[in-house]
Design an enzyme around this catalytic site. Sequence first.
Site, PDB file in Angstrom:
ATOM      1  CD  GLU A 273      -2.493  -1.123   2.803  1.00  0.00           C
ATOM      2  OE1 GLU A 273      -2.475  -0.341   3.543  1.00  0.00           O
ATOM      3  OE2 GLU A 273      -3.336  -2.267   2.926  1.00  0.00           O
ATOM      4  NE  ARG A 276       5.278   9.840   3.934  1.00  0.00           N
ATOM      5  CZ  ARG A 276       4.569  10.706   4.569  1.00  0.00           C
ATOM      6  NH1 ARG A 276       4.783  12.057   4.474  1.00  0.00           N
ATOM      7  NH2 ARG A 276       3.922  10.226   5.715  1.00  0.00           N
ATOM      8  CE1 TYR A 316       1.312  14.361  10.859  1.00  0.00           C
ATOM      9  CE2 TYR A 316       1.614  15.014   8.795  1.00  0.00           C
ATOM     10  CZ  TYR A 316       0.914  14.161   9.833  1.00  0.00           C
ATOM     11  OH  TYR A 316      -0.158  13.424   9.458  1.00  0.00           O
ATOM     12  CB  CYS A 342      -6.159  34.921  11.339  1.00  0.00           C
ATOM     13  SG  CYS A 342      -6.341  36.444  10.333  1.00  0.00           S
ATOM     14  CD  GLU A 343      -5.686  29.317  13.870  1.00  0.00           C
ATOM     15  OE1 GLU A 343      -4.782  29.219  14.732  1.00  0.00           O
ATOM     16  OE2 GLU A 343      -6.604  29.023  13.928  1.00  0.00           O
TER      17      GLU A 343
END
Length: 417
Positions: A273, A276, A316, A342-343
């Site tokens: 599977e 990435r 991460y 806005c973070e």
Amino acid sequence: MNHFHYKGDELYSEEVSLKDIVAKTGSPVYVYSHATLTRHFKAFDDAFAGVPHTICYSVKANSTQSVLKTFTNMGGGVDIVSGGELYRALKAGVDPKKVVYSGVGKKDDEIEYAINSGILMFNVESEQELTRISEIASRMGKKAGIAIRVNPDVDPQTHPYITTGLKNAKFGITIDTAIKEYIRAKSLPGIDVIGIDMHIGSQLTKVNPFVDSIEKLKIMIGKLREQGIDLKYFDCGGGLGIQYNEEEPPLPSDYGREIIAATKELGMHLIFEPGRNIVGNAGILVAKCLFTKSRDDKNFIMIDAGMNDLTRPALYGSFHAVLPVVKDQTGMITADIVGPICETGDFIVKDREVPAFKQGDLMAFMSAGAYGFAMSSTYNSRPRVAEVMVKGGAFEVVRERETVEDLVKGEKVASFI
């Protein structure tokens, strides 16, 4: 060959200038190299050429139709974790008999959809799920192929958020419980016991955790055979990493050689599977510098892409290399590259030496093909960006940029307001 490369001072994807892509599509924009996708899939597939196997690409990494169709055309199957992913895969032409359905929270309608579609098997993650699949399949008068996802409790040595094979993870069933569940499954109506599954984590850079897990499952398979349960499929999961920065993951050929050696005595059909590993370095995110500012020896480069477009750094603390689309910067600076969200956590690069980008410059964030667009959102009511596929000297927009009208599609103001 690197299919993202410079010609003179200008960055290209295959034979197409990224600057030309942005001129047509605007920015930000995701760009995928078809040549890289096919090369990576073939490398993984070729690594197991000597044994019966199926490459079931992990749709969650990148579910764009053109990406799925590329792998389908090469004979690939898919690993899915939702009914929506199954719909996308079938729409891209995947053979249902090359579909494995993972995930801890399958709903009744999703299970029914998968059974009606004729998928190969469910990777069962709990005792209650096994019972529910049996009930649904029996009611439908059909048989559902199943494997049990066994949690081998092996440390994959990766980020804790993407570790899935330890005993404290929500995924899978312990070995002792799994043996009991296999024996129970054999007598359940509507169930066809055909496989065993493991998946220990993502972005693994060593082969030994895979081999250690296989060795544990081999003992279990032997005990099952003593009980008259002879499984056909061994789903080895995914998780093989890529190079984002200084990682040195094994080549698919090295991985294949060790996995084949560890499983050869079983005589089983292997399923993999990868996600990435195939798409990660096949895609980039191109963005534009809007403004720059300096404050107390701190440099900020504000761009038109934010954490809603590329979530991994905020989630991460992950690394994405950044390259200028045109090399016309003067020197390097240490800076944060931040977005318009806005973070405080809205950054793609933090305290890193980068080219001294100026207003209007284009930049490419590399290794963004996996968990890039797939994890993007419309947070701050920002329409999701366009996606482009490049093949040789041609490119096409394979997903249009969303509009502000798209943001309110399906919404209505309550009648009592």
